[in-house]
Design an enzyme around this catalytic site. Sequence first.
Site, short mmCIF file in Angstrom:
data_model
loop_
_atom_site.label_atom_id
_atom_site.label_comp_id
_atom_site.label_asym_id
_atom_site.label_seq_id
_atom_site.Cartn_x
_atom_site.Cartn_y
_atom_site.Cartn_z
N TYR A 36 -1.66 1.67 3.66
CA TYR A 36 -1.42 0.80 2.51
C TYR A 36 -1.49 1.68 1.27
O TYR A 36 -2.57 2.18 0.92
CB TYR A 36 -2.47 -0.32 2.44
CG TYR A 36 -2.44 -1.21 3.65
CD1 TYR A 36 -1.64 -2.35 3.67
CD2 TYR A 36 -3.20 -0.92 4.78
CE1 TYR A 36 -1.60 -3.18 4.80
CE2 TYR A 36 -3.17 -1.73 5.90
CZ TYR A 36 -2.38 -2.86 5.90
OH TYR A 36 -2.35 -3.67 7.02
N TYR A 37 -0.35 1.89 0.64
CA TYR A 37 -0.28 2.72 -0.56
C TYR A 37 -0.39 1.86 -1.80
O TYR A 37 0.02 0.70 -1.81
CB TYR A 37 1.03 3.51 -0.59
CG TYR A 37 1.05 4.65 0.38
CD1 TYR A 37 0.59 5.92 0.00
CD2 TYR A 37 1.52 4.48 1.68
CE1 TYR A 37 0.61 6.97 0.91
CE2 TYR A 37 1.54 5.53 2.59
CZ TYR A 37 1.08 6.76 2.20
OH TYR A 37 1.08 7.80 3.08
N TYR A 38 -0.92 2.47 -2.85
CA TYR A 38 -1.10 1.77 -4.13
C TYR A 38 -0.50 2.61 -5.24
O TYR A 38 -0.53 3.84 -5.19
CB TYR A 38 -2.59 1.53 -4.40
CG TYR A 38 -3.18 0.51 -3.47
CD1 TYR A 38 -3.25 -0.83 -3.83
CD2 TYR A 38 -3.63 0.88 -2.20
CE1 TYR A 38 -3.76 -1.78 -2.96
CE2 TYR A 38 -4.14 -0.06 -1.33
CZ TYR A 38 -4.21 -1.39 -1.71
OH TYR A 38 -4.70 -2.32 -0.85
N VAL A 116 2.19 -1.08 -2.59
CA VAL A 116 3.62 -0.83 -2.38
C VAL A 116 3.91 -0.97 -0.89
O VAL A 116 3.10 -1.51 -0.16
CB VAL A 116 4.04 0.55 -2.95
CG1 VAL A 116 3.91 0.57 -4.47
CG2 VAL A 116 3.23 1.68 -2.35
#
Length: 194
Positions: A36-38, A116
């Site tokens: 899980y990218y931010y 994202v």
Amino acid sequence: MVEVEVKLKIDSDELIEKKLLEAGFKKGQTLQETDYYYNGVDRDFKESGEALRLRLTESLDGSAVVADRPGEPLIQMTYKGPKLDNVSMSRVEHQVNIDDFETMQSILSSLGYRPVVPVIKLRRELYSEEMAACIDKVDGLGDYLELEIMVDNESQREEALNRITKVLSHLGYSISDTTTTSYLSMLEKIQGAV
């Protein structure tokens, strides 16, 4: 720490695994990784070349991902700085284990970090004394190989990249066959084209 890494698209994961085993690599775990990218609050990480990732890792072969907690996933928060060269995925990396995935997601959201596109992959790990090899089946992208060496500082990066290049050669590839595009960027490009 500096992560010295190359990534390349592969056609046959079985052939790559066979050649890695012939080169002295040992089989590791088979994992399901969900990344899980931010994106940043004060800057766009895509523009700055940075990455902030919350990773959930689960074992698919029955082995423990976390030695003292069998059956539980490994949760890690990772910051990666901008790439250090134009031929590899080498970056300064800081990583910490987290005990509570949902709380960490809430903290990031409360601080204004925006999620994202998630990256989901089946990862088969292999290891030599100094190098990790990951054969990844990435949802929406296909099969890739990552070769990685962790070094203490940037002065050791070039020598580590030379060792990786030798393994690439044994596999029938060169550094020019690799990509410096992350899985996240590849997926964002595909989704943007839809």
